[in-house]
Design a protein around this motif. Structure first.
Motif, PDB file in Angstrom:
ATOM      1  N   VAL A  44     -23.960  50.723 -78.853  1.00  0.00           N
ATOM      2  CA  VAL A  44     -24.126  51.616 -77.698  1.00  0.00           C
ATOM      3  C   VAL A  44     -24.181  50.815 -76.402  1.00  0.00           C
ATOM      4  O   VAL A  44     -23.578  51.182 -75.390  1.00  0.00           O
ATOM      5  CB  VAL A  44     -25.406  52.464 -77.857  1.00  0.00           C
ATOM      6  CG1 VAL A  44     -25.706  53.225 -76.572  1.00  0.00           C
ATOM      7  CG2 VAL A  44     -25.264  53.427 -79.024  1.00  0.00           C
ATOM      8  N   PHE A  45     -24.915  49.668 -76.424  1.00  0.00           N
ATOM      9  CA  PHE A  45     -25.047  48.827 -75.237  1.00  0.00           C
ATOM     10  C   PHE A  45     -23.844  47.905 -75.036  1.00  0.00           C
ATOM     11  O   PHE A  45     -23.768  47.207 -74.021  1.00  0.00           O
ATOM     12  CB  PHE A  45     -26.319  47.977 -75.319  1.00  0.00           C
ATOM     13  CG  PHE A  45     -27.582  48.743 -75.037  1.00  0.00           C
ATOM     14  CD1 PHE A  45     -27.760  49.421 -73.838  1.00  0.00           C
ATOM     15  CD2 PHE A  45     -28.607  48.794 -75.971  1.00  0.00           C
ATOM     16  CE1 PHE A  45     -28.924  50.117 -73.570  1.00  0.00           C
ATOM     17  CE2 PHE A  45     -29.782  49.483 -75.721  1.00  0.00           C
ATOM     18  CZ  PHE A  45     -29.938  50.155 -74.517  1.00  0.00           C
ATOM     19  N   GLY A  46     -22.932  47.897 -75.999  1.00  0.00           N
ATOM     20  CA  GLY A  46     -21.730  47.081 -75.860  1.00  0.00           C
ATOM     21  C   GLY A  46     -21.949  45.601 -76.066  1.00  0.00           C
ATOM     22  O   GLY A  46     -21.227  44.776 -75.496  1.00  0.00           O
ATOM     23  N   LEU A  47     -22.936  45.224 -76.894  1.00  0.00           N
ATOM     24  CA  LEU A  47     -23.162  43.804 -77.175  1.00  0.00           C
ATOM     25  C   LEU A  47     -22.109  43.287 -78.152  1.00  0.00           C
ATOM     26  O   LEU A  47     -21.828  43.949 -79.154  1.00  0.00           O
ATOM     27  CB  LEU A  47     -24.546  43.590 -77.799  1.00  0.00           C
ATOM     28  CG  LEU A  47     -25.778  43.776 -76.908  1.00  0.00           C
ATOM     29  CD1 LEU A  47     -27.029  43.487 -77.728  1.00  0.00           C
ATOM     30  CD2 LEU A  47     -25.725  42.859 -75.710  1.00  0.00           C
TER      31      LEU A  47
ATOM     32  N   ARG B 283     -25.389  36.454 -72.934  1.00  0.00           N
ATOM     33  CA  ARG B 283     -25.905  37.025 -71.690  1.00  0.00           C
ATOM     34  C   ARG B 283     -27.434  36.974 -71.605  1.00  0.00           C
ATOM     35  O   ARG B 283     -28.007  37.276 -70.564  1.00  0.00           O
ATOM     36  CB  ARG B 283     -25.423  38.476 -71.561  1.00  0.00           C
ATOM     37  CG  ARG B 283     -26.067  39.436 -72.521  1.00  0.00           C
ATOM     38  CD  ARG B 283     -25.501  40.832 -72.401  1.00  0.00           C
ATOM     39  NE  ARG B 283     -24.147  40.886 -72.943  1.00  0.00           N
ATOM     40  CZ  ARG B 283     -23.399  41.994 -72.962  1.00  0.00           C
ATOM     41  NH1 ARG B 283     -23.878  43.105 -72.424  1.00  0.00           N
ATOM     42  NH2 ARG B 283     -22.191  41.990 -73.481  1.00  0.00           N
ATOM     43  N   PHE B 284     -28.092  36.610 -72.703  1.00  0.00           N
ATOM     44  CA  PHE B 284     -29.557  36.584 -72.711  1.00  0.00           C
ATOM     45  C   PHE B 284     -30.082  35.230 -72.252  1.00  0.00           C
ATOM     46  O   PHE B 284     -29.653  34.182 -72.735  1.00  0.00           O
ATOM     47  CB  PHE B 284     -30.082  36.867 -74.121  1.00  0.00           C
ATOM     48  CG  PHE B 284     -29.703  38.219 -74.657  1.00  0.00           C
ATOM     49  CD1 PHE B 284     -30.271  39.372 -74.130  1.00  0.00           C
ATOM     50  CD2 PHE B 284     -28.783  38.338 -75.681  1.00  0.00           C
ATOM     51  CE1 PHE B 284     -29.922  40.617 -74.626  1.00  0.00           C
ATOM     52  CE2 PHE B 284     -28.430  39.572 -76.181  1.00  0.00           C
ATOM     53  CZ  PHE B 284     -28.997  40.721 -75.647  1.00  0.00           C
ATOM     54  N   SER B 285     -31.046  35.249 -71.321  1.00  0.00           N
ATOM     55  CA  SER B 285     -31.715  34.019 -70.901  1.00  0.00           C
ATOM     56  C   SER B 285     -32.848  33.716 -71.870  1.00  0.00           C
ATOM     57  O   SER B 285     -33.263  34.574 -72.649  1.00  0.00           O
ATOM     58  CB  SER B 285     -32.280  34.182 -69.489  1.00  0.00           C
ATOM     59  OG  SER B 285     -33.345  35.127 -69.484  1.00  0.00           O
TER      60      SER B 285
ATOM     61  N   ILE C 165     -29.632  44.427 -68.367  1.00  0.00           N
ATOM     62  CA  ILE C 165     -29.891  43.525 -69.478  1.00  0.00           C
ATOM     63  C   ILE C 165     -31.353  43.579 -69.890  1.00  0.00           C
ATOM     64  O   ILE C 165     -31.689  43.485 -71.084  1.00  0.00           O
ATOM     65  CB  ILE C 165     -29.459  42.077 -69.126  1.00  0.00           C
ATOM     66  CG1 ILE C 165     -29.492  41.209 -70.385  1.00  0.00           C
ATOM     67  CG2 ILE C 165     -30.331  41.488 -68.049  1.00  0.00           C
ATOM     68  CD1 ILE C 165     -28.504  41.605 -71.425  1.00  0.00           C
ATOM     69  N   TRP C 166     -32.261  43.769 -68.902  1.00  0.00           N
ATOM     70  CA  TRP C 166     -33.680  43.876 -69.224  1.00  0.00           C
ATOM     71  C   TRP C 166     -33.973  45.171 -69.978  1.00  0.00           C
ATOM     72  O   TRP C 166     -34.825  45.205 -70.871  1.00  0.00           O
ATOM     73  CB  TRP C 166     -34.520  43.792 -67.959  1.00  0.00           C
ATOM     74  CG  TRP C 166     -34.808  42.385 -67.531  1.00  0.00           C
ATOM     75  CD1 TRP C 166     -34.271  41.709 -66.487  1.00  0.00           C
ATOM     76  CD2 TRP C 166     -35.695  41.462 -68.181  1.00  0.00           C
ATOM     77  NE1 TRP C 166     -34.754  40.423 -66.432  1.00  0.00           N
ATOM     78  CE2 TRP C 166     -35.637  40.237 -67.447  1.00  0.00           C
ATOM     79  CE3 TRP C 166     -36.525  41.535 -69.298  1.00  0.00           C
ATOM     80  CZ2 TRP C 166     -36.379  39.120 -67.809  1.00  0.00           C
ATOM     81  CZ3 TRP C 166     -37.269  40.423 -69.648  1.00  0.00           C
ATOM     82  CH2 TRP C 166     -37.199  39.230 -68.917  1.00  0.00           C
ATOM     83  N   VAL C 167     -33.276  46.237 -69.623  1.00  0.00           N
ATOM     84  CA  VAL C 167     -33.423  47.505 -70.344  1.00  0.00           C
ATOM     85  C   VAL C 167     -33.000  47.315 -71.803  1.00  0.00           C
ATOM     86  O   VAL C 167     -33.667  47.794 -72.737  1.00  0.00           O
ATOM     87  CB  VAL C 167     -32.569  48.610 -69.687  1.00  0.00           C
ATOM     88  CG1 VAL C 167     -32.591  49.877 -70.547  1.00  0.00           C
ATOM     89  CG2 VAL C 167     -33.076  48.916 -68.288  1.00  0.00           C
ATOM     90  N   THR C 168     -31.894  46.583 -72.001  1.00  0.00           N
ATOM     91  CA  THR C 168     -31.414  46.297 -73.354  1.00  0.00           C
ATOM     92  C   THR C 168     -32.441  45.506 -74.140  1.00  0.00           C
ATOM     93  O   THR C 168     -32.756  45.840 -75.295  1.00  0.00           O
ATOM     94  CB  THR C 168     -30.091  45.506 -73.295  1.00  0.00           C
ATOM     95  OG1 THR C 168     -29.122  46.239 -72.540  1.00  0.00           O
ATOM     96  CG2 THR C 168     -29.559  45.238 -74.687  1.00  0.00           C
ATOM     97  N   VAL C 169     -32.969  44.459 -73.527  1.00  0.00           N
ATOM     98  CA  VAL C 169     -33.940  43.587 -74.196  1.00  0.00           C
ATOM     99  C   VAL C 169     -35.183  44.369 -74.618  1.00  0.00           C
ATOM    100  O   VAL C 169     -35.620  44.306 -75.775  1.00  0.00           O
ATOM    101  CB  VAL C 169     -34.344  42.408 -73.275  1.00  0.00           C
ATOM    102  CG1 VAL C 169     -35.553  41.670 -73.843  1.00  0.00           C
ATOM    103  CG2 VAL C 169     -33.182  41.453 -73.090  1.00  0.00           C
TER     104      VAL C 169
ATOM    105  N   VAL D  40     -39.459  37.271 -74.028  1.00  0.00           N
ATOM    106  CA  VAL D  40     -40.089  38.580 -73.816  1.00  0.00           C
ATOM    107  C   VAL D  40     -39.781  39.507 -74.990  1.00  0.00           C
ATOM    108  O   VAL D  40     -40.660  40.221 -75.486  1.00  0.00           O
ATOM    109  CB  VAL D  40     -39.612  39.200 -72.489  1.00  0.00           C
ATOM    110  CG1 VAL D  40     -40.072  40.658 -72.389  1.00  0.00           C
ATOM    111  CG2 VAL D  40     -40.139  38.400 -71.308  1.00  0.00           C
ATOM    112  N   GLY D  41     -38.536  39.482 -75.445  1.00  0.00           N
ATOM    113  CA  GLY D  41     -38.147  40.292 -76.595  1.00  0.00           C
ATOM    114  C   GLY D  41     -38.964  39.926 -77.824  1.00  0.00           C
ATOM    115  O   GLY D  41     -39.413  40.800 -78.583  1.00  0.00           O
TER     116      GLY D  41
END
Length: 269
Positions: A33-36, A211-213, A2-6, A219-220
């Motif tokens: 691609v990330f399946g969001l 799924r995002f905190s 998830i951090w890689v995605t962010v 950070v994003g």
């Protein structure tokens, strides 16, 4: 993961928001691609756009302070008028849910990339841009609405907001550098409005971010703001050198690749 995605999406947003390659289109592709899920991808996209909004404010801070002077009232009025078309279209798409449908339709995104590429090619035509000499303070009602309608059209993922509005400004007779500045100033109410609509939507769902905190969203936001500022600086330099049309080749290739990907996926399905 998830951090890689962010981090990946935040860096991509910062690069693509101001370079004329469509940040929303790239985010839509990587979300797939990330399946969001579409709702999570669209919501996260708005958070990242808010980071880009901060970058514009920082980059044009002195210009924005100038709006406190009376001699800037004309330009301020043109920005307000130019923002109306995108506001109407954006609210309509949000209310009908079409924004998420467009965000998740990769064929539409691919078409958007190809449209942007075609628009950027026009800025390299010397004859079409020969009379582009209107300065920022001289922008007319017609020119403001032309750029405004281009911005409304750019709500479609894959159609670059910066690319289409800058090109529309140049082709309507605005000087290259002035067209870029007007485009970015016009982005302020557009991005702020989209962010507000998303905040309202999140509040109705109890601020559920999937799924995002909140830390990951923060950070994003910060990464997006920092990279956006660097990209904005780069684009202003490229515009001064009249290199805007160079990005069209990348978009032609990207749009065609996504179409082939989708056609192969449909044939396998």
């Amino acid at each position: 993961m998830i951090w890689v995605t962010v981090i990946t999406l935040a860096i991509l947003q910062g690069i693509a928001e101001f370079l004329p390659i469509s940040s929303s289109g790239h985010l839509a592709v990587l979300s797939a691609v990330f399946g969001l899920p579409q709702d999570e991808g669209a919501a996260f996209s708005i958070i990242l756009h808010a980071g880009s909004l901060l970058a514009i404010v920082a980059f044009y801070f002195q210009t924005l302070l100038g709006f406190l002077k009376k001699d800037q009232l004309h330009l301020l009025g043109m920005i307000v008028i130019g923002s109306i078309p995108a506001g109407i279209v954006g609210i309509t798409l949000k209310k009908t849910g079409l924004d998420q449908e467009l965000f998740g339709d990769m064929l539409s995104v691919a078409m958007g990339f190809l449209i942007t590429a075609s628009i950027l090619r026009l800025t390299g035509k010397t004859k079409l841009c020969a009379n582009s000499n209107t300065d920022l303070k001289e922008i007319s009602l017609r020119q403001s609405l032309t750029v405004g309608f281009a911005q409304a059209f750019a709500i479609i993922p894959g159609v670059s907001r910066s690319g289409s509005t800058i090109a529309a400004g140049i082709l309507s007779g605005i000087r290259f550098e002035a067209a870029a500045t007007f485009s970015f100033l016009l982005a302020l109410p557009a991005i702020a409005g989209a962010t507000l609509l998303e905040v309202i939507s999140l509040s109705q769902n109890g601020f559920q971010t999937g799924r995002f905190s909140m830390l990951q969203l923060s950070v994003g936001f910060i990464i997006s703001a920092a990279v956006s500022f660097a990209s904005l600086t780069l684009l202003v330099t490229l515009i001064k050198k009249r290199k805007l049309n160079y990005f069209s080749w990348y978009l032609f290739l990207l749009g065609a690749s996504i179409m082939i990907w989708q056609i192969l996926s449909l044939s396998k399905g």
